[in-house]
Write a protein that holds these residues in place. Structure first.
Motif, PDB file in Angstrom:
ATOM      1  N   SER A  70      -6.158   4.816  13.907  1.00 57.23           N
ATOM      2  CA  SER A  70      -5.423   4.347  12.296  1.00 57.23           C
ATOM      3  C   SER A  70      -5.577   5.243  11.551  1.00 57.23           C
ATOM      4  O   SER A  70      -5.577   5.157  10.309  1.00 57.23           O
ATOM      5  N   PRO A  73      -1.776   4.982   9.270  1.00 57.48           N
ATOM      6  CA  PRO A  73      -1.888   4.275   8.682  1.00 57.48           C
ATOM      7  C   PRO A  73      -3.197   3.950   7.607  1.00 57.48           C
ATOM      8  O   PRO A  73      -3.226   3.478   6.792  1.00 57.48           O
ATOM      9  N   TRP A  76      -2.150   6.541   4.430  1.00 54.13           N
ATOM     10  CA  TRP A  76      -1.040   5.908   4.166  1.00 54.13           C
ATOM     11  C   TRP A  76      -1.956   5.014   3.621  1.00 54.13           C
ATOM     12  O   TRP A  76      -0.954   4.946   2.207  1.00 54.13           O
ATOM     13  N   LEU A  77      -2.357   4.024   3.570  1.00 50.14           N
ATOM     14  CA  LEU A  77      -3.219   3.473   2.348  1.00 50.14           C
ATOM     15  C   LEU A  77      -3.848   3.923   1.811  1.00 50.14           C
ATOM     16  O   LEU A  77      -3.330   3.380   0.487  1.00 50.14           O
ATOM     17  N   GLY A  89      -8.965   1.787   2.677  1.00 52.56           N
ATOM     18  CA  GLY A  89      -8.177   2.491   3.168  1.00 52.56           C
ATOM     19  C   GLY A  89      -9.035   2.927   3.568  1.00 52.56           C
ATOM     20  O   GLY A  89      -9.381   3.660   4.677  1.00 52.56           O
TER      21      GLY A  89
END
Length: 184
Positions: A70, A73, A76-77, A89
């Motif tokens: 994770s 991602p 990125w969030l 995030g």
């Protein structure tokens, strides 16, 4: 390794990263971070209790796998324009960090013989946290500047998760006789 790198990157460095990479105001960055730090505490307690039932090794392995999978991602969030997405995030990281931090202290006590426990745990934990964790924000700042990739701290978390995963593979679950308190 995972404890040191993830804590320093996601609860110390992240406030600066949010300001520099996302342009978030300092007060908002601190509010996002403070919320996550409040949430990690009950997560640690719950995961510590879960590790009493399922064992330390499965929780540590799950935490490091979750962090590895994770990291990109979730960074990125956190690199989005909406404050709610940024908070989500960081809260995503809270789960893997809470799993690890809720389990690690008991594991350290169980893994080290009583005769050297205080010295071995204190040195191993504090030197790693101080040297590796303490230098992680500097390394992440350098990495972002050098590569131009704002998500590059995620790769540091992935590396730390990999090292801790491999180390956790070698841990043994204590025998019932080891776990039982000594009778008076």
């Amino acid at each position: 390794m995972f404890n040191a790198v993830s804590f320093y990157l996601l609860f110390v460095y992240i406030v600066s990263w949010l300001q520099l990479a996302d342009g978030i105001a300092p007060a908002h960055a601190l509010a996002i971070n403070s919320t996550s730090m409040v949430v990690v505490l009950p997560c640690m307690v719950a995961m510590g209790a879960l590790s009493d039932r399922l064992g330390r090794k499965p929780i540590l392995l799950a935490a490091t796998v979750l962090a590895f999978v994770s990291a990109v991602p979730l960074f990125w969030l956190m690199h989005q324009d909406q404050r709610l997405l940024v908070q989500l995030g960081q809260l995503g990281f809270v789960l893997s960090i809470g799993m690890f931090l809720g389990t690690q202290p008991t594991l350290m006590v169980e893994e080290v013989p009583a005769a050297i426990r205080c010295t071995a745990v204190a040195l191993g934990y504090n030197v790693t946290l101080g040297v590796v964790g303490g230098s992680s924000p500097l390394a992440a700042t350098w990495l972002v500047n050098r590569t131009g990739d704002d998500l590059s701290p995620a790769y540091m978390i992935m590396a730390a998760a990999t090292i801790s995963f491999l180390a956790a593979l070698g841990f043994r679950e204590p025998l019932e006789a080891d776990a039982a308190p000594a009778s008076a």
